[in-house]
Motif scaffolding. Structure first.
Motif: not given
Length: 337
Positions: A153-154, A264, A314-315, A317, A320, A324, A326
């Motif tokens: 995810a990150s 977020y 940082h994300t 993904r 999103v 979530e 960011l």
């Protein structure tokens, strides 16, 4: 009334007191459709030399974080027990069922192991692992290291994590161990730390301990994993299990001052980020543009940082959902913290 704590249901199929290299399973019995009468194996490696400190090194607490397990396996092949002044206990996949599924949480019960401490000897599989680590393994140890990364995810700026414990001596030991690891950042865990983590379990046991964040994204970054391997050797030198290792440069110390400083997702869509982890930003700087791809009638939205700080993570993904993370923002630790 009997208030004695129940014994762990996990069984370690190796003798930690035996010299040399020992390999065996921590046997997690959990009767389900996948394995109704057997056990779920959690591999353990013990490297024991002459008398000296005992160091526990674990990875795979989250099953989608692979740099740590890779560095631990490298270390297991590199270390000669005869050269050690003490013992190194290696668990490359503490949450082995999750690692096999490339999942942050266990597929056996859907639980996050790093939010399960102190655990429960009579609980579900994740609770039983947490209980065993906190009550059976940590009390044997003079230091512990828990290797994390951002998972799928990150992506984190590589950093060592040290708890700001109530005991000033233990806090100083944590910071010294984090400094010895040699990454450019030390993330101090203070008021915003979770008391259900491995770090919190080590604090309760009075054991000096650090965690790491080693990049992420769901793979094994070679440069970061190289740094992790060197960091583990430095830490073993720091606690005198190995001869002295080269001194690393002084690290920058940061902490999460407020969760409200991070950015977020305001809805469902794609975060078109403008920054990367490890970057310093100012209040009002552009974090990125948010595209509401499922609602094309909505205009894209610029997202700005609410405070000065360092982008710690940082994300990774693409798509999103609202709420979530960011971009995770940390600030420098002032003075002695």
């Amino acid at each position: 009334m009997d208030t004695a704590k129940p014994a762990s249901r996990l069984h370690l199929a190796l003798d930690l007191t035996a010299p040399g290299r020992q390999v065996g399973d921590l046997m997690l019995r959990w009767s389900d459709n996948s394995n109704p009468l057997g056990y779920h194996p959690i591999p353990v490696i013990s490297l024991k030399g002459d008398s000296g400190p005992v160091v526990l090194i674990i990875g795979g607490t989250h099953g989608d974080e692979f740099e740590g397990p890779a560095a631990i396996m490298r270390l297991s092949e590199r270390l000669d027990p005869a050269a050690l002044q003490g013992q190194v206990i290696l668990i490359p996949a503490l949450n082995a069922p999750a690692l096999a599924a490339s999942s942050r949480v266990s597929p056996l019960d859907g639980t996050n192991l790093n939010r399960a401490f102190p655990g429960d000897a009579d609980g579900g599989p994740t609770a039983m692992i947490a209980d065993y680590l906190e009550t059976a393994l940590l009390p044997l140890c003079d230091a512990a290291i828990d290797l994390h990364s951002g998972g799928r995810a990150s992506f984190f700026a590589p950093s060592a994590l040290a708890s700001q414990t109530a005991d000033p001596t233990l806090r100083a030991q944590n910071l010294a161990l984090a400094q010895a690891f040699g990454l450019p950042l030390i993330w101090e865990l203070g008021a915003n730390n979770d008391n259900r983590s491995v770090n919190a379990a080590a604090e309760r046991a009075g054991v000096p301990m650090i965690a790491t964040e080693l990049g992420g994204g769901g793979g094994v970054d070679p440069e970061i994993t190289d740094a992790a391997e060197v960091g583990l050797l430095r830490c073993l030198g720091h606690v005198d299990v190995l001869p002295d290792q080269p001194e690393p440069a002084q690290a920058r110390r940061v902490e999460i001052a407020s969760s409200l400083h991070s950015v977020y997702a305001p809805g469902e869509g794609i975060f078109d980020r403008a920054v990367s982890s490890g970057q310093d930003v100012g209040q009002g700087d552009l974090a990125g543009r948010f595209h509401f791809v499922t609602e094309p009638e909505r205009a894209s939205k610029d997202l700005h940082f609410p405070a000065d700080g360092l982008v710690l993570a940082h994300t990774c993904r693409g798509f999103v959902k609202r709420g979530e993370l960011l971009a995770l923002i940390a600030q420098d630790v002032s003075g002695d913290g």
